[in-house]
Structures are given as C-alpha cells and as structure tokens.
Design a protein around this motif. Structure first.
Motif, PDB file in Angstrom:
ATOM      1  N   VAL A  55       1.179   4.271  -2.759  1.00 30.41           N
ATOM      2  CA  VAL A  55       1.001   5.656  -2.325  1.00 30.41           C
ATOM      3  C   VAL A  55       2.192   6.511  -2.758  1.00 30.41           C
ATOM      4  O   VAL A  55       2.026   7.649  -3.200  1.00 30.41           O
ATOM      5  CB  VAL A  55       0.830   5.723  -0.791  1.00 30.41           C
ATOM      6  N   THR A  70      -5.694  -2.207   5.568  1.00 33.75           N
ATOM      7  CA  THR A  70      -5.241  -2.789   4.300  1.00 33.75           C
ATOM      8  C   THR A  70      -5.176  -4.316   4.296  1.00 33.75           C
ATOM      9  O   THR A  70      -5.303  -4.932   3.240  1.00 33.75           O
ATOM     10  CB  THR A  70      -3.852  -2.242   3.923  1.00 33.75           C
ATOM     11  N   TYR A  75       0.835  -1.201   0.000  1.00 37.07           N
ATOM     12  CA  TYR A  75       0.000   0.000   0.000  1.00 37.07           C
ATOM     13  C   TYR A  75       0.876   1.260   0.000  1.00 37.07           C
ATOM     14  O   TYR A  75       0.633   2.200  -0.760  1.00 37.07           O
ATOM     15  CB  TYR A  75      -0.915  -0.035   1.218  1.00 37.07           C
ATOM     16  N   LYS A  76       1.911   1.266   0.835  1.00 42.51           N
ATOM     17  CA  LYS A  76       2.818   2.415   0.899  1.00 42.51           C
ATOM     18  C   LYS A  76       3.542   2.639  -0.434  1.00 42.51           C
ATOM     19  O   LYS A  76       3.762   3.775  -0.843  1.00 42.51           O
ATOM     20  CB  LYS A  76       3.849   2.204   2.008  1.00 42.51           C
ATOM     21  N   LEU A 127      -3.972   2.691   6.742  1.00 42.91           N
ATOM     22  CA  LEU A 127      -2.946   1.643   6.794  1.00 42.91           C
ATOM     23  C   LEU A 127      -3.436   0.437   7.590  1.00 42.91           C
ATOM     24  O   LEU A 127      -3.157  -0.711   7.242  1.00 42.91           O
ATOM     25  CB  LEU A 127      -1.656   2.188   7.415  1.00 42.91           C
ATOM     26  N   TYR A 158      -3.522   8.855  -0.188  1.00 41.02           N
ATOM     27  CA  TYR A 158      -3.791   7.741   0.727  1.00 41.02           C
ATOM     28  C   TYR A 158      -5.229   7.247   0.572  1.00 41.02           C
ATOM     29  O   TYR A 158      -5.482   6.038   0.568  1.00 41.02           O
ATOM     30  CB  TYR A 158      -3.536   8.162   2.178  1.00 41.02           C
ATOM     31  N   SER A 202      -5.416  10.136   7.717  1.00 44.64           N
ATOM     32  CA  SER A 202      -5.577   9.295   6.525  1.00 44.64           C
ATOM     33  C   SER A 202      -4.575   8.157   6.533  1.00 44.64           C
ATOM     34  O   SER A 202      -4.925   6.991   6.292  1.00 44.64           O
ATOM     35  CB  SER A 202      -5.395  10.138   5.255  1.00 44.64           C
ATOM     36  N   ARG A 203      -3.330   8.481   6.828  1.00 42.69           N
ATOM     37  CA  ARG A 203      -2.280   7.470   6.828  1.00 42.69           C
ATOM     38  C   ARG A 203      -2.491   6.434   7.928  1.00 42.69           C
ATOM     39  O   ARG A 203      -2.439   5.229   7.689  1.00 42.69           O
ATOM     40  CB  ARG A 203      -0.916   8.136   7.004  1.00 42.69           C
ATOM     41  N   TYR A 210      -6.388   3.688  -1.282  1.00 46.06           N
ATOM     42  CA  TYR A 210      -7.214   2.812  -0.446  1.00 46.06           C
ATOM     43  C   TYR A 210      -8.523   2.458  -1.152  1.00 46.06           C
ATOM     44  O   TYR A 210      -8.955   1.296  -1.142  1.00 46.06           O
ATOM     45  CB  TYR A 210      -7.509   3.494   0.889  1.00 46.06           C
ATOM     46  N   SER A 241      -1.133  14.672  -0.588  1.00 44.76           N
ATOM     47  CA  SER A 241      -0.656  13.384  -0.067  1.00 44.76           C
ATOM     48  C   SER A 241      -1.769  12.657   0.686  1.00 44.76           C
ATOM     49  O   SER A 241      -1.924  11.432   0.562  1.00 44.76           O
ATOM     50  CB  SER A 241       0.547  13.604   0.861  1.00 44.76           C
TER      51      SER A 241
END
Length: 284
Positions: free
Chosen positions: A136, A268, A132-133, A265, A181, A260-261, A185, A177
């Motif tokens: 992003v 996920t 996921y990161k 996260l 995210y 959001s982060r 997602y 940013s």
C-alpha cells in the motif's frame, strides 16, 4: 507492585522493539519494490504512465485551448469570475485527479508483478498485514507524486488561490489512499502469476476493473457534493458553499480511508495463504 511494573515495562519495551523491527522490514520491502519498478523497463513504463499522464494531459489541454487560457489571464471579467468561484474550480479539478488514482498500476499490480517470486515473498519475515501495508505504501507514494505534479501544473496555469489547491491535494490524497487500499487488496485476492509478459499480468486484471468502477463511484459522489455546494452558492450563500465544498468531501474521504484500511487489513491473513495457489496461474 514493583515486580508488576517491571514486567509491564518489559512488555512495553518488547512491543516497541517489535514495531521497530517490523517498520525496518516494511521499509526494506518498499525499497525492494521501488528498485524493481525502476530496473524493469516494461514494469516501470506501466507504473510511471500515471505520472506521465498527470503532466502531459493538462499541458496538452492547455496548449490546445490556448485562447481560453489567454482569456482567463487577460480578460478582467473572466478572471474575476474565476477568482470568485476558484474554490469550486479547484474542487472540480480534484475530482479530475481521481482518474490518475484509478490507473495506479503500482497498486493494481502490487502482488501480480511478483510473478515467479511470489513463493519467495511469502518467506519474507513479515506478517500478512505488514506485507499488505508495504504494498500500500508503494501505491500511495505513486499517488502523492502524481497529485503533486498535477496540482503544481494546474496552479501555474489557472488564477486560483494556491490555498484551494492545497485543499484539493488533501482531498485527493484521502480518496487516492483509500483507493490504494482497495486496489492492493483486490490484487491480493485475485492476482495473476506465472506470466511471461508483464502486460499479461497487469492489463485488465481484477484490481484494475474494480479500480475503474470505484473511480466512477467516487466521481459521482464528489460531483453530487460539489454540484449541491455550487447551487447553494448561486442561491446567495457563496461563503457557505465555498466552505462546504471542502468540508464535506474531506469528511467523506476520511471515512472512506478509515473504513478501507480497517476492514481490508483484517481480511489479509486468509488471502496471504492462497497467494501462490495454482488457480492464480494464467495461460500464456
């Protein structure tokens, strides 16, 4: 005690080694995505449209309004007005830049663009959070390049203090940013796979629709903040308004990004398992 310290030291070294390995794998995935976007003309066009619009739209606007631009540059009274309220003008331009973040197809199609390769991607030695990161990161790269091009063009054309454009870049980066995210997602939650045409996979998908809604919400929030600061300045507190017009959006943007982060996260893992579920198939 010495044995305990050695064990603790060994655990710390192991964690550091794992972080290095994960960082290397994430970098490889980011590199893979960037190369795929470059090599695929259709995919590349959709992703790079964000960058193209960031250059073309301001240039077209300034060409069509050349008389207005000349007046700003040559008329002393108009120029003084711009310089007095340059902080608010730059803040307003940063709101406009949110449009480019909302059409970030590198983020909105982060997983959908994998198409038939999604099963192979799931075998990649990365946790769902790291995957996921990585996705992003690709989206943020496109945003940052877009914002940089946009603000450079605007700073050349308008008599606004460059320091304000740096603040505008910072503010836009925070909100952009955070939007990435959410976009990644959403595409992870409801991707489109097994398409034959890239347009079918990315056009009007779930992430794109959410992104547009999020764009209007962000613009509304920023517009309320800026309008309040402008009214404060017009009431006689120009300095206070000029400072708050940046402090408030940056604080709100920072909170938006952190939340959001952190929250997305954590969600996920379950989505990663269902990535190639048959319900994500689209009819061609």
């Amino acid at each position: 005690r010495s044995i305990s310290k050695e064990l603790e030291g060994g655990k710390k070294q192991k964690k550091r080694a794992e972080k290095i390995v994960f960082a290397s794998r994430r970098k490889s995935l980011v590199s893979k995505d960037m190369k795929e976007i470059l090599r695929n003309p259709s995919l590349g066009f959709m992703c790079y449209m964000q960058l193209i619009m960031a250059v073309l739209l301001p240039v077209i606007f300034l060409i069509l309004n050349r008389n207005f631009s000349d007046r700003i540059l040559n008329d002393a009274e108009t120029r003084d007005l711009f310089e007095t309220y340059s902080s608010f003008i730059a803040a307003g331009i940063s709101v406009i830049s949110m449009f480019y973040a909302s059409v970030n197809m590198a983020a909105c199609g982060a997983f959908s663009r994998e198409n038939y390769n999604i099963s192979l991607l799931k075998t990649f030695p990365l946790s769902s959070a790291e995957l996921y990161k990585a996705k992003v990161t690709v989206g943020i790269i496109f945003n940052e390049i877009t914002f940089l091009l946009f603000f450079i063009i605007m700073s050349v054309q308008l008599p606004v203090d460059p320091a304000y454009f740096l603040l505008a870049f910072l503010s836009s980066s925070l909100y952009g940013s955070a939007m990435v995210y959410v976009q990644v997602y959403c595409d992870m939650k409801k991707p489109r796979f097994y398409w034959k045409n890239i347009n079918d996979g990315l056009k009007n998908n779930y992430a794109t629709i959410v992104s547009i809604i999020m764009f209007f919400i962000v613009v509304l929030v920023l517009a309320i903040i800026i309008l309040g600061c402008v009214l404060l300045a017009l009431s006689g507190s120009l300095t206070a308004g000029s400072i708050l017009v940046w402090i408030l959006p940056i604080i709100v943007g920072s909170v938006f990004l952190v939340l959001s982060r952190k929250r997305l996260l954590a969600k996920t893992d379950g989505l990663f398992i269902l990535l190639d579920d048959s319900t994500n198939k689209i009819d061609n």
